[in-house]
Design an enzyme around this catalytic site. Sequence first.
Site, short mmCIF file in Angstrom:
data_model
loop_
_atom_site.label_atom_id
_atom_site.label_comp_id
_atom_site.label_asym_id
_atom_site.label_seq_id
_atom_site.Cartn_x
_atom_site.Cartn_y
_atom_site.Cartn_z
N GLY A 7 4.79 -26.78 20.88
CA GLY A 7 4.25 -25.97 21.98
C GLY A 7 5.04 -26.22 23.26
O GLY A 7 5.48 -27.35 23.52
N ALA A 8 5.23 -25.16 24.02
CA ALA A 8 5.88 -25.31 25.34
C ALA A 8 5.04 -24.58 26.38
O ALA A 8 5.52 -23.78 27.16
CB ALA A 8 7.30 -24.74 25.30
N GLY A 9 3.72 -24.87 26.31
CA GLY A 9 2.81 -24.36 27.33
C GLY A 9 2.84 -25.30 28.52
O GLY A 9 3.87 -25.91 28.84
N GLY A 12 3.20 -29.26 27.12
CA GLY A 12 4.42 -29.43 26.32
C GLY A 12 5.65 -29.02 27.11
O GLY A 12 6.68 -29.70 27.07
N LYS A 185 -11.37 -40.37 29.24
CA LYS A 185 -10.93 -39.03 29.66
C LYS A 185 -11.87 -37.98 29.08
O LYS A 185 -12.21 -36.99 29.74
CB LYS A 185 -9.49 -38.77 29.22
CG LYS A 185 -8.99 -37.47 29.83
CD LYS A 185 -7.51 -37.38 29.95
CE LYS A 185 -7.15 -36.09 30.70
NZ LYS A 185 -6.14 -35.31 30.02
N1 LIG Z 1 -2.90 -28.09 31.27
C1 LIG Z 1 -3.29 -29.26 31.70
O1 LIG Z 1 -3.23 -29.53 32.91
C2 LIG Z 1 -3.78 -30.32 30.72
C3 LIG Z 1 -3.93 -31.63 31.18
C4 LIG Z 1 -4.32 -32.61 30.28
C5 LIG Z 1 -4.57 -32.28 28.95
N2 LIG Z 1 -4.45 -30.99 28.55
C6 LIG Z 1 -4.75 -30.71 27.14
O2 LIG Z 1 -3.50 -30.47 26.50
C7 LIG Z 1 -3.67 -29.53 25.43
C8 LIG Z 1 -2.67 -28.42 25.64
O3 LIG Z 1 -3.02 -27.75 26.84
P1 LIG Z 1 -2.02 -26.82 27.63
O4 LIG Z 1 -2.63 -26.60 28.96
O5 LIG Z 1 -0.62 -27.34 27.54
O6 LIG Z 1 -2.15 -25.48 26.77
P2 LIG Z 1 -1.27 -24.16 26.87
O7 LIG Z 1 -0.63 -24.02 28.21
O8 LIG Z 1 -2.13 -23.07 26.35
O9 LIG Z 1 -0.10 -24.45 25.83
C9 LIG Z 1 -0.33 -24.54 24.46
C10 LIG Z 1 0.89 -23.97 23.79
O10 LIG Z 1 0.77 -24.23 22.38
C11 LIG Z 1 1.47 -23.20 21.76
N3 LIG Z 1 1.13 -23.13 20.35
C12 LIG Z 1 -0.08 -22.85 19.78
N4 LIG Z 1 0.02 -22.88 18.44
C13 LIG Z 1 1.31 -23.19 18.16
C14 LIG Z 1 2.03 -23.36 16.95
N5 LIG Z 1 1.45 -23.23 15.75
N6 LIG Z 1 3.35 -23.67 17.02
C15 LIG Z 1 3.96 -23.79 18.21
N7 LIG Z 1 3.34 -23.64 19.41
C16 LIG Z 1 2.02 -23.33 19.37
C17 LIG Z 1 1.10 -21.95 22.52
O11 LIG Z 1 2.16 -21.07 22.36
P3 LIG Z 1 2.05 -19.47 22.24
O12 LIG Z 1 2.76 -18.97 23.46
O13 LIG Z 1 2.77 -19.18 20.98
O14 LIG Z 1 0.58 -19.11 22.21
C18 LIG Z 1 1.01 -22.47 23.95
O15 LIG Z 1 2.19 -22.20 24.68
C19 LIG Z 1 -5.13 -29.07 25.50
O16 LIG Z 1 -5.88 -29.73 24.54
C20 LIG Z 1 -5.57 -29.45 26.90
O17 LIG Z 1 -6.96 -29.74 26.98
C21 LIG Z 1 -4.06 -30.00 29.39
#
Ligand SMILES: NC(=O)c1ccc[n+]([C@@H]2O[C@H](COP(=O)([O-])OP(=O)(O)OC[C@H]3O[C@@H](n4cnc5c(N)ncnc54)[C@H](OP(=O)(O)O)[C@@H]3O)[C@@H](O)[C@H]2O)c1
Length: 307
Positions: A7-9, A12, A185
């Site tokens: 993932g590169a959200g 990542g 957390k």
């Molecule tokens: N954001 C924060 O500030 C934060 C802080 C601490 C913890 N977290 C936790 O970290 C986790 C991730 O959060 P996030 O905010 O980074 O989520 P996000 O921005 O939605 O990123 C998740 C990424 O995963 C990708 N993905 C999903 N299925 C996949 C697969 N099979 N293969 C490859 N890529 C895939 C998605 O790509 P697509 O573009 O293909 O959909 C999306 O880009 C969550 O559990 C969240 O609770 C987040």
Amino acid sequence: MRMLVVGAGATGGYFGGRLAEAGRNVSFLLRPGRAAALRADGLRISSPSGDVTIQPRIVQAGAIDGRYDAVLLTVKSFSLDQAIEDMTPAVGPGTMILPVLNGMRHVDQLRMRFWADTVAGCVCKIAATLDDAGRILHLAPVHDLAYSEMDGRPSDRMAALDEFVRGAGFDATLSPSIERQMWEKWILLAALGAIGCLMRGTVGEIEAAPGGTRFVLALLDEVVSIVRTVGTPPSEAFLVAARTQLTAKGSSFTSSMYRDLQKGLRLEADQILGDLLLRGDRAGVAAPLLGAAYANLSVFQARPASS
Ligand SMILES: NC(=O)c1ccc[n+]([C@@H]2O[C@H](COP(=O)([O-])OP(=O)(O)OC[C@H]3O[C@@H](n4cnc5c(N)ncnc54)[C@H](OP(=O)(O)O)[C@@H]3O)[C@@H](O)[C@H]2O)c1
């Protein structure tokens, strides 16, 4: 060390991007849409620690180039099953998986799918999101990644990981108490998510409402009671800080769950609230306020996306 970032959200893209920027051997496992976007525009980070655009090394499901030493797993909980399938060829008996997901259910899922000690403990602290153009917006200076063997014991692979991630432009910590940090957390996120979504407001708005602080502290007590019964009990210092943070006058603090709710996005309610309730239920710990928050979000989640 070779690391695969799944993932590169927001998370990542940020931590993987910083590692790549620092010259570490990092590849990203991406689905077709995100892969095409990153090939076209690069992986773009906008951050108080400096903006950067990198051209990431990308792999896709079905074409993974062998086993990796480490997998940084950064998908949301509702994408986990497919991500596990997709990343399986990258995981061997010597691979460690570092999941940044909140909650603990994913740990059980990963342990069941792979070798027992494949999963390491990991906590990331960051406020980040993607904008409409797919850029990673790092919203506040905090960017911490903590990791360790789940039981905190020293190991060669953790020493190697520590060397790999340190000095890559974010705060990296080999933690002696990672499992407790993961539960702590979860406590904070479950409480913050539940109060924000149920009351539809910021910490400061809820504090200012009649009975607001009493409600917040009662809900926090429920969450802590469950964790004390089924998980690793939190430290007193954490609890003091959590009570202060969740009841601060005038605070604009909200959870990402509440922000996602406002945007009509899919929520991690099952992983963050539902799983905690289930564990509490099984252990006979009553949590009516947390149950109300989860029921409330379940109603929202059951609606078709367009309504
Ligand atoms: N954001 C924060 O500030 C934060 C802080 C601490 C913890 N977290 C936790 O970290 C986790 C991730 O959060 P996030 O905010 O980074 O989520 P996000 O921005 O939605 O990123 C998740 C990424 O995963 C990708 N993905 C999903 N299925 C996949 C697969 N099979 N293969 C490859 N890529 C895939 C998605 O790509 P697509 O573009 O293909 O959909 C999306 O880009 C969550 O559990 C969240 O609770 C987040």
